[in-house]
Design a protein around this motif. Sequence first.
Motif, PDB file in Angstrom:
ATOM      1  N   ASP A 149       9.902 -28.517 -60.869  1.00  0.00           N
ATOM      2  CA  ASP A 149      11.132 -28.834 -60.623  1.00  0.00           C
ATOM      3  C   ASP A 149      11.294 -28.986 -58.928  1.00  0.00           C
ATOM      4  O   ASP A 149      11.386 -28.102 -58.359  1.00  0.00           O
ATOM      5  N   MET A 150      11.083 -30.137 -58.434  1.00  0.00           N
ATOM      6  CA  MET A 150      11.055 -30.281 -57.287  1.00  0.00           C
ATOM      7  C   MET A 150      12.084 -29.845 -56.163  1.00  0.00           C
ATOM      8  O   MET A 150      12.055 -29.638 -55.169  1.00  0.00           O
ATOM      9  N   ALA A 151      13.611 -30.096 -56.730  1.00  0.00           N
ATOM     10  CA  ALA A 151      14.768 -29.718 -56.210  1.00  0.00           C
ATOM     11  C   ALA A 151      14.797 -28.227 -56.247  1.00  0.00           C
ATOM     12  O   ALA A 151      15.343 -27.593 -55.049  1.00  0.00           O
ATOM     13  N   ALA A 152      14.199 -27.131 -57.270  1.00  0.00           N
ATOM     14  CA  ALA A 152      14.271 -26.008 -57.231  1.00  0.00           C
ATOM     15  C   ALA A 152      13.375 -25.475 -56.142  1.00  0.00           C
ATOM     16  O   ALA A 152      13.722 -24.267 -55.704  1.00  0.00           O
ATOM     17  N   VAL A 153      12.417 -26.066 -55.911  1.00  0.00           N
ATOM     18  CA  VAL A 153      11.361 -25.481 -54.745  1.00  0.00           C
ATOM     19  C   VAL A 153      11.359 -26.100 -53.458  1.00  0.00           C
ATOM     20  O   VAL A 153      10.724 -25.787 -52.687  1.00  0.00           O
ATOM     21  N   GLU A 154      12.516 -26.882 -53.276  1.00  0.00           N
ATOM     22  CA  GLU A 154      12.521 -27.842 -52.046  1.00  0.00           C
ATOM     23  C   GLU A 154      12.330 -26.957 -50.807  1.00  0.00           C
ATOM     24  O   GLU A 154      11.661 -27.118 -49.723  1.00  0.00           O
ATOM     25  N   ALA A 156      17.624 -35.517 -56.816  1.00  0.00           N
ATOM     26  CA  ALA A 156      18.169 -37.031 -57.072  1.00  0.00           C
ATOM     27  C   ALA A 156      17.613 -37.605 -58.030  1.00  0.00           C
ATOM     28  O   ALA A 156      16.352 -37.295 -58.523  1.00  0.00           O
ATOM     29  N   PRO A 157      18.138 -38.677 -58.815  1.00  0.00           N
ATOM     30  CA  PRO A 157      17.420 -39.342 -59.759  1.00  0.00           C
ATOM     31  C   PRO A 157      16.322 -40.472 -59.579  1.00  0.00           C
ATOM     32  O   PRO A 157      16.230 -41.210 -60.243  1.00  0.00           O
ATOM     33  N   SER A 158      15.936 -40.230 -58.441  1.00  0.00           N
ATOM     34  CA  SER A 158      14.803 -41.293 -57.806  1.00  0.00           C
ATOM     35  C   SER A 158      13.892 -40.553 -56.777  1.00  0.00           C
ATOM     36  O   SER A 158      14.517 -39.915 -56.146  1.00  0.00           O
ATOM     37  N   TRP A 159      12.797 -41.113 -56.723  1.00  0.00           N
ATOM     38  CA  TRP A 159      12.015 -40.813 -55.435  1.00  0.00           C
ATOM     39  C   TRP A 159      11.988 -41.725 -54.314  1.00  0.00           C
ATOM     40  O   TRP A 159      11.223 -41.579 -53.336  1.00  0.00           O
ATOM     41  N   ASN A 160      13.000 -42.591 -54.330  1.00  0.00           N
ATOM     42  CA  ASN A 160      13.248 -43.561 -53.217  1.00  0.00           C
ATOM     43  C   ASN A 160      13.283 -42.892 -51.848  1.00  0.00           C
ATOM     44  O   ASN A 160      12.670 -43.330 -50.774  1.00  0.00           O
ATOM     45  N   ALA A 199       6.931 -30.866 -72.711  1.00  0.00           N
ATOM     46  CA  ALA A 199       7.398 -31.250 -74.232  1.00  0.00           C
ATOM     47  C   ALA A 199       8.910 -31.430 -74.212  1.00  0.00           C
ATOM     48  O   ALA A 199       9.254 -31.998 -75.280  1.00  0.00           O
ATOM     49  N   GLY A 200       9.630 -30.414 -73.510  1.00  0.00           N
ATOM     50  CA  GLY A 200      11.020 -30.658 -73.634  1.00  0.00           C
ATOM     51  C   GLY A 200      11.948 -31.297 -72.726  1.00  0.00           C
ATOM     52  O   GLY A 200      13.167 -31.381 -72.797  1.00  0.00           O
ATOM     53  N   ALA A 201      11.281 -32.131 -72.100  1.00  0.00           N
ATOM     54  CA  ALA A 201      11.876 -32.968 -71.062  1.00  0.00           C
ATOM     55  C   ALA A 201      12.121 -34.325 -71.542  1.00  0.00           C
ATOM     56  O   ALA A 201      11.056 -34.947 -72.056  1.00  0.00           O
ATOM     57  N   ARG A 202      12.990 -35.092 -70.864  1.00  0.00           N
ATOM     58  CA  ARG A 202      13.174 -36.371 -70.941  1.00  0.00           C
ATOM     59  C   ARG A 202      12.825 -37.166 -69.880  1.00  0.00           C
ATOM     60  O   ARG A 202      13.132 -36.558 -68.575  1.00  0.00           O
ATOM     61  N   VAL A 246      16.322 -32.317 -68.556  1.00  0.00           N
ATOM     62  CA  VAL A 246      16.521 -31.217 -69.762  1.00  0.00           C
ATOM     63  C   VAL A 246      17.715 -30.974 -70.309  1.00  0.00           C
ATOM     64  O   VAL A 246      18.597 -30.754 -69.271  1.00  0.00           O
ATOM     65  N   GLY A 247      18.078 -31.368 -71.299  1.00  0.00           N
ATOM     66  CA  GLY A 247      19.517 -31.340 -71.922  1.00  0.00           C
ATOM     67  C   GLY A 247      20.354 -31.921 -71.170  1.00  0.00           C
ATOM     68  O   GLY A 247      20.289 -33.151 -70.882  1.00  0.00           O
ATOM     69  N   GLU A 248      21.606 -31.392 -70.659  1.00  0.00           N
ATOM     70  CA  GLU A 248      22.624 -32.205 -70.077  1.00  0.00           C
ATOM     71  C   GLU A 248      22.521 -32.051 -68.597  1.00  0.00           C
ATOM     72  O   GLU A 248      23.398 -32.538 -67.875  1.00  0.00           O
ATOM     73  N   VAL A 249      21.472 -31.392 -67.985  1.00  0.00           N
ATOM     74  CA  VAL A 249      21.440 -31.346 -66.495  1.00  0.00           C
ATOM     75  C   VAL A 249      21.096 -32.768 -65.913  1.00  0.00           C
ATOM     76  O   VAL A 249      20.265 -33.717 -66.668  1.00  0.00           O
ATOM     77  N   ALA A 250      21.600 -33.019 -64.919  1.00  0.00           N
ATOM     78  CA  ALA A 250      21.301 -34.392 -64.353  1.00  0.00           C
ATOM     79  C   ALA A 250      19.750 -34.682 -64.062  1.00  0.00           C
ATOM     80  O   ALA A 250      19.200 -33.932 -63.643  1.00  0.00           O
ATOM     81  N   PRO A 251      19.257 -35.796 -64.255  1.00  0.00           N
ATOM     82  CA  PRO A 251      18.006 -36.335 -63.800  1.00  0.00           C
ATOM     83  C   PRO A 251      17.893 -35.907 -62.394  1.00  0.00           C
ATOM     84  O   PRO A 251      18.395 -36.018 -61.415  1.00  0.00           O
TER      85      PRO A 251
END
Lengths: 415, 415
Positions: free
Chosen positions: B47-52, B64-68, B107-110, B30-35
């Motif tokens: 947001d999985m990082a926020a609730v980790e 992280a930018p992947s589920w690997n 709706a607002g996320a890439r 969302v916006g400039e925050v890293a994927p």
Amino acid sequence: MVLIRSWLRSANAPGCPFPLNNLPCGVFSVGEVAPRCGVAIGDMILDMAAVEGLLGLTGPLFDAPSWNAVMAAGPDVWAGLRARLLDLLVEGAVEQPMIAPHLVPQAGARLHLPFRVAEYTDFYAGRHHAQNVGTMFRGAEHALPPNWLHMPIGYNGRASSVVVSGEEVRRPWGQVKPAGEDAPRFAPSARFDFELELAAVVGTPSDRPVTVAEADAMIFGYVLLNDWSARDIQAWEYQPLGPFQAKATATTISPWIVTRAALQPFRVPGPPPDQPLLPYLAEPGPMKYDIALEVALTPEAGPETVICRTNAAQLYYSAAQQLAHHASSGCPMNSGDLLGSGTISGPLRDSRGSLLELSWGGRDPLAIKGGTRCFLEDGDCVTLRGAAQGDGYLIGFGECSGRLLPARRDPYARP
Amino acid sequence: MVLIRSWLRSANAPGCPFPLNNLPCGVFSVGEVAPRCGVAIGDMILDMAAVEGLLGLTGPLFDAPSWNAVMAAGPDVWAGLRARLLDLLVEGAVEQPMIAPHLVPQAGARLHLPFRVAEYTDFYAGRHHAQNVGTMFRGAEHALPPNWLHMPIGYNGRASSVVVSGEEVRRPWGQVKPAGEDAPRFAPSARFDFELELAAVVGTPSDRPVTVAEADAMIFGYVLLNDWSARDIQAWEYQPLGPFQAKATATTISPWIVTRAALQPFRVPGPPPDQPLLPYLAEPGPMKYDIALEVALTPEAGPETVICRTNAAQLYYSAAQQLAHHASSGCPMNSGDLLGSGTISGPLRDSRGSLLELSWGGRDPLAIKGGTRCFLEDGDCVTLRGAAQGDGYLIGFGECSGRLLPARRDPYARP
């Protein structure tokens, strides 16, 4: 080009594969220390992480188990690094006392994959090989496919199967359908083979079509490559989508990336094309290399027999042409992509780069010391060697070697 | 299986592709925050990082930018994660106040590629597709290659070309040899096509042959896949080593990995094999999936026409069989490997999963709203959709969509 003498005497010895002119890039470890970047010189390896401060690059680049970071840095960094290493290692260099303590004997080092393979593509750019295999698989009349003289035919291989010289390779199981049988069966491959190839290592990435000149500039260096092939699996599976499990067991590469810069003096035009190529494949200058190649086969009980002698100049298409073709669809190319040349056979029987050709499909067994071979037997070790001959020096590739282990008794048994 | 109700109301709405039963895995920004990693629920993304910290896993895994990393952690971690997310999001969960602030509107996320593609393999496991294409390329008599009923035929594709839904795809140039011409030429593809596929995402790696049951357990989940194909390039290049540049421009996948666990209730046996398969390919239970699929084509001027409706249960070979075959030679399989099913055509004309089949090689133009199509025209947008229908709920895949840009005027011009 003549020998550039180093203060390291072993680098100046006649027949040394790694004189100062060469400076190939590998990854090594000694004892329990983590693998890191090294450059071969004479009978030693220069520990690149240890001397990084003397190299004048923005780093750290070398305290890593691969050359990918350097490869991605591009041709200016490669040129600067080569020039600096030549300065530091040349006869009379004042830096000798600072460098010498960071030379590690090759004899005590273990060599690893020199780079992280992004993707692996294998071409089919040796004309004699294509002609020989085509004759065996489709008859002399249809030997060379109609597209062959117009583009470097290739297929995507499996990067996960690439291993470094010295790793053992296990004879695979697979689906085969022997002649005369009604149905296929699942069995250990009975026609396991090697393929003698030269392979290009892509350094700089691209995200759009590139010219042959641009492609050439993207190549960081070259390694020897043995594309182990199960001919019986291949014959049954390859129509209509090409080789798959026949080539997925292992692909062995030599441990030292010989840089494009080191090979520069050995460029040759190669055989003239039979017919003009489309402009996107036109070479702006000689782009094949005069590199003498040989294959030695050593049964478990020894001794070795050299079964093939050929030359990389036999290739019909250069790696630069292959890479330009590969990117022609817009296919993104990445740092660490490995492009095999295809088997490099020459016109003579003893210049054929695979047992399939040497034994003509198993019909004409090849004599080796103490026996004969149609295809590989368990315990056989295959060693590829290559070197360009300069004026009083060699650019050697080191060995690309692998021993064949017997097939698992039951591939699905769990210990 | 019935709908599992969530405290998030949009997840319980009829027709919602992402109810609590689904929980597909994506990467969003969302916006400039890293994927970073997210899970789709209703019209939101968790947001999985926020609730980790609430998930009870050894991490960090999600910033992280992947589920690997999660994919490599294996089936026990996947099962634990799913169970915990069900607890946190189910109607009445006491954790609702801690979770709700970390829901981001879709709706607002890439959306980005949900995982780093290690290697990409494409199979050919749809029988109607193989039959149709074989008839067009080789005639009705040789339509189905002799090996087809014995093994899942596949080829290695190009991982670097995989893009996420929404990215535009540029019509490629390539070597083509139109019928009646003497020599090939280098031109923009005039027969550019889509292929409707389902693809498996490998989670746990293997370094030796695996059974079909083991292979099934290695699969983390599934995505929709469009294997864009230049039919004119393909026809000229594919003999003898298979498709290469024809399939290297781009491969689009849907942004959400639908997990194997979410698809468990939709397993079906699929069509019975015509003849018994070799034991290494035997399925221990139903391993295909009942997933309704459709393709919509939208010209630049709109509106869309649904041009294909089919079902993933049409596949002759399951992804588990494909993966077992892929590993049968000892080929190492890695976390992040992507296995395309091959085009999923059904028996009817409007269930054909490519324009090649829908227009029968261009001979029988397909009617769409406001026009006809043999192959794709510049500006066309192709959208794949898929969903499994449960008892009062859907397991949706989201869309797999891409618009075709015109070919570059000169692919070798530099800005």
